[in-house]
Design an enzyme around this catalytic site. Structure first.
Site, mmCIF file in Angstrom:
data_model
loop_
_atom_site.group_PDB
_atom_site.id
_atom_site.type_symbol
_atom_site.label_atom_id
_atom_site.label_comp_id
_atom_site.label_asym_id
_atom_site.label_seq_id
_atom_site.Cartn_x
_atom_site.Cartn_y
_atom_site.Cartn_z
ATOM 1 N N ALA A 148 0.735 -1.409 0.193
ATOM 2 C CA ALA A 148 -0.043 -0.056 -0.021
ATOM 3 C C ALA A 148 0.872 1.162 0.136
ATOM 4 O O ALA A 148 2.189 1.157 0.069
ATOM 5 C CB ALA A 148 -0.831 0.145 1.280
ATOM 6 N N HIS A 149 0.162 2.431 -0.035
ATOM 7 C CA HIS A 149 0.921 3.783 -0.272
ATOM 8 C C HIS A 149 1.758 3.985 0.939
ATOM 9 O O HIS A 149 1.452 3.787 2.108
ATOM 10 C CB HIS A 149 -0.169 4.917 -0.347
ATOM 11 C CG HIS A 149 -1.318 5.017 0.530
ATOM 12 N ND1 HIS A 149 -2.105 5.839 0.243
ATOM 13 C CD2 HIS A 149 -1.822 4.059 1.303
ATOM 14 C CE1 HIS A 149 -3.237 5.728 1.281
ATOM 15 N NE2 HIS A 149 -2.803 4.942 2.086
ATOM 16 N N ASN A 150 3.060 4.662 0.911
ATOM 17 C CA ASN A 150 3.713 5.063 1.823
ATOM 18 C C ASN A 150 4.653 3.953 2.662
ATOM 19 O O ASN A 150 5.234 4.104 3.677
ATOM 20 C CB ASN A 150 3.360 5.757 2.910
ATOM 21 C CG ASN A 150 2.830 7.272 2.101
ATOM 22 O OD1 ASN A 150 1.644 7.181 1.303
ATOM 23 N ND2 ASN A 150 3.490 8.479 2.106
#
Lengths: 316, 316, 316
Positions: free
Chosen positions: C229-231
């Site tokens: 997922a993001h980050n």
């Protein structure tokens, strides 16, 4: 397609008038001109009230047919139904439709494929490597990222975002089985309809319906790797976190929240505003709205937390 | 490839005659002209009866080698084996093969890519965005939906349906590890063979074998998001429901039914006609055919149901 | 972008000087020229020490702002932040960048798409059907298998292998929510950085950061169907086995080993050299390095094995 041609294909005799049939449908939804089918006494009342005039049934159900029905008595209705779906299956590509229509202010990459009959609304972006099948409709302001596949006859709403690698409208997973363990494909002759304001993450798969439509309602948001099986209905403004799967014909109400790696069995009905924590395994319908659930087997979230602490104590 | 060149690449001395080697293989399957390898006394009898004449081994296994064997004594056979696989790895694209051959009555979209050496049987459809690698064979009546990738040297049978986004023949997940925690790729020099009448859903991944073939047998049906690792063998008429994974070298007998989100460890043997309910986690081989299993750890389905009711009672 | 334009877009008044803003960022990382935001007293000290001069905040936080700050008081900061991200979102394609640059000895298939601004190092292979977005950087010796999608602004290191169907840089899954249950997209304005020597399997999805970068560090190896997922930040030489998912902003240290179908919640920190057996469900940070864990809820592997034997006894 003449009913007599179906009978010939299945190797059975047709009883009653020959009829022109446009498609197949399940008993509860079939209308005149649609072939339907029934197995088992539980369908007897459904038969007599059916809007259809053309049936594949077992001998014991003949007495429940509506007046003037035409029918084929099959040894194995499920198998015959599967064989019949092939006759009504459209070809993967419809070369006969007119050339695709593209609205104003669109960007369609030269390395995207638009099959004949596709209709693209205004201000749509279709990026390289994406495939827009025959007669697909994409409404205004939607963006299709690269390498997306949209099978024929599907509909994508306005203001949608479809991320790369997602597959919309592949065949649902349906087979009938022979006595010797072979699987006969039930052709998936429906489509997928995605309403407005839906975002679908990368590498998802939303299968087309066997008959009618798989439906993703307005405002729903799907993360990556979401599997939506044939004939599902996902309520408005639902949230699906990554790697979740929904079995065939399951219907969720609006504003459900489904956390990662959860799964739903087929043919469930889930009340609106239901929340499922990570890895929920849902095998029963939920009638009351607003609950929060966990675990497999599923239970209320509070109960699950209590159970986990009880289980942990087994080790002490 | 001369064995002396392998020795030079690995930084070791070759003992015995230099040999021309065509490929690598595991000990039990290696024949003359194939390089093989062994670590640990348990392979001593396998060594002496091996059909190969070329070995990477540890010093303590030298005495078990067949007569006239050539060999390299390695400090870390696993690492040296990994380094050696690179020498035998074919390039991703074989530009030297003749142009692809396409049978009669095919539809190959102009936006599909056929690499050299591909051979497509009659009445095959390859839709836009699909990639057919070097020397791939696709037999008659098969349909390849859009954006499918078939890596070089794989074989797809007749009457198959491969849905969009599916990847066939990507590298299996194999690495050897250095003392400092780096991972050295074991090149995956085998292929995938899919037999006739197989349907593979959207966005699946079936990895190529490290040596030899990953095999999907006749009549099997895979739903979406199925992961089949390298060197698996899936028996005839098996059913895999969505989001299921099978670990490397695991072999399932015919007519197994695997429900959604299930998983199998590597190197298992599963008896035919085994059924696994949703989210089964299979970590041991199953010898007896016809059973139904559930849970992780796995147990008989009846036992699992009983256990779940016992667990539920902890909360009362 | 002028701060006054943001204020106008959000329908609020700007207090303080108007400022030119280049981007948005989270409070702890925002520098001058970046718009940031805060909700709740816990951010009061972060506010006063922030490097930013431009804020979206609630009324009760105004007193903690640094001197000379410009700010907008919002009723619902989370919603206003989401609306603001749209103003800073780059277009999906950057047509204004110069034509893509390709290094020496590359093979870029004519059926691959290179958007403007892409820069490809020497000896890189990009196979048919792959999409290399605007301003993407791919360093030397990397191979991109067919039908890969790399969204704009992402960076792929040297000696990487990206298998077919993998999506790098699709939007992270982030939304703010209205009082009536609609979801407002938080535009994902960061990117993905993959360091050298990384291999990513088939049909993976690594999402771009909301701000800054999702990071896959040197030498990591991902099997098929991995969701990052993001980050997230994945440490050097980590191993992810198939069908595993990592929630947003979770950071793993180096040399973690994550077995199949495991999952991590968001915002965790996982110590290096941690090992997770199959289907681990990780919901808490791990501070001590070198442990082996199992189960959901997660526990030490030994404890899990002991617990499973205790659970099994419930059935006797």
């Amino acid at each position: 397609m003449l009913f007599s041609k179906v009978a010939h294909h299945l190797g059975y005799d047709l009883t009653g008038d020959d009829l022109e049939l446009s498609s197949m449908n399940e008993l509860a939804l079939a209308s005149q001109g649609e072939l339907t089918f029934a197995v088992g006494k539980k369908y007897s009342s459904g038969l007599s009230s059916s809007g259809s005039k053309a049936f594949l049934i077992t001998q014991d159900l003949v007495e429940y047919l509506p007046k003037n029905a035409s029918y084929i008595v099959c040894e194995n209705v499920s198998l015959s139904m599967a064989h019949a779906t092939k006759l009504f299956a459209p070809k993967p590509i419809d070369f006969k439709s007119p050339q695709a229509e593209v609205g104003e202010e669109c960007y369609i990459d030269s390395m995207a494929k638009l099959e004949n009959g596709a209709r693209i609304g205004s201000n749509v972006i279709v990026m390289a490597g994406s495939y827009i099948g025959s007669n697909v409709i994409i409404k205004e302001n939607t963006i299709i990222y690269p390498n997306v596949t949209i099978y024929r006859d599907c509909v994508i709403g306005a203001n949608c975002i479809i991320h790369a690698g997602t597959i919309i409208g592949a065949d649902g997973f349906g087979f009938s089985h022979t006595a010797t363990g072979e699987h006969v494909k039930i052709y998936q002759n429906g489509n997928v309809i995605i309403e407005d304001d839906v975002e679908v993450g990368a590498n998802c798969a939303i299968d087309r319906a066997v008959f009618n439509s798989t439906l993703i309602k307005r405002g729903s948001k799907l993360d990556n790797f979401i599997h939506i099986a044939h004939n599902c209905e996902i309520g408005e403004h639902s949230i699906f976190v990554a790697q979740t799967g929904v079995g065939g014909s399951t219907k969720l109400g609006r504003n459900c929240v489904v956390s990662g790696q959860s799964a739903f069995s087929d043919h469930l009905e889930i009340a609106p505003f239901s929340t499922f924590t990570a890895r929920s395994g849902v095998t029963k319908s939920i009638k009351e709205s607003g609950g929060t659930y966990s675990g497999y087997p599923l239970m209320e979230h509070r109960e699950w937390r209590r159970l986990q602490s009880k289980i942990a104590k087994l080790n002490s």
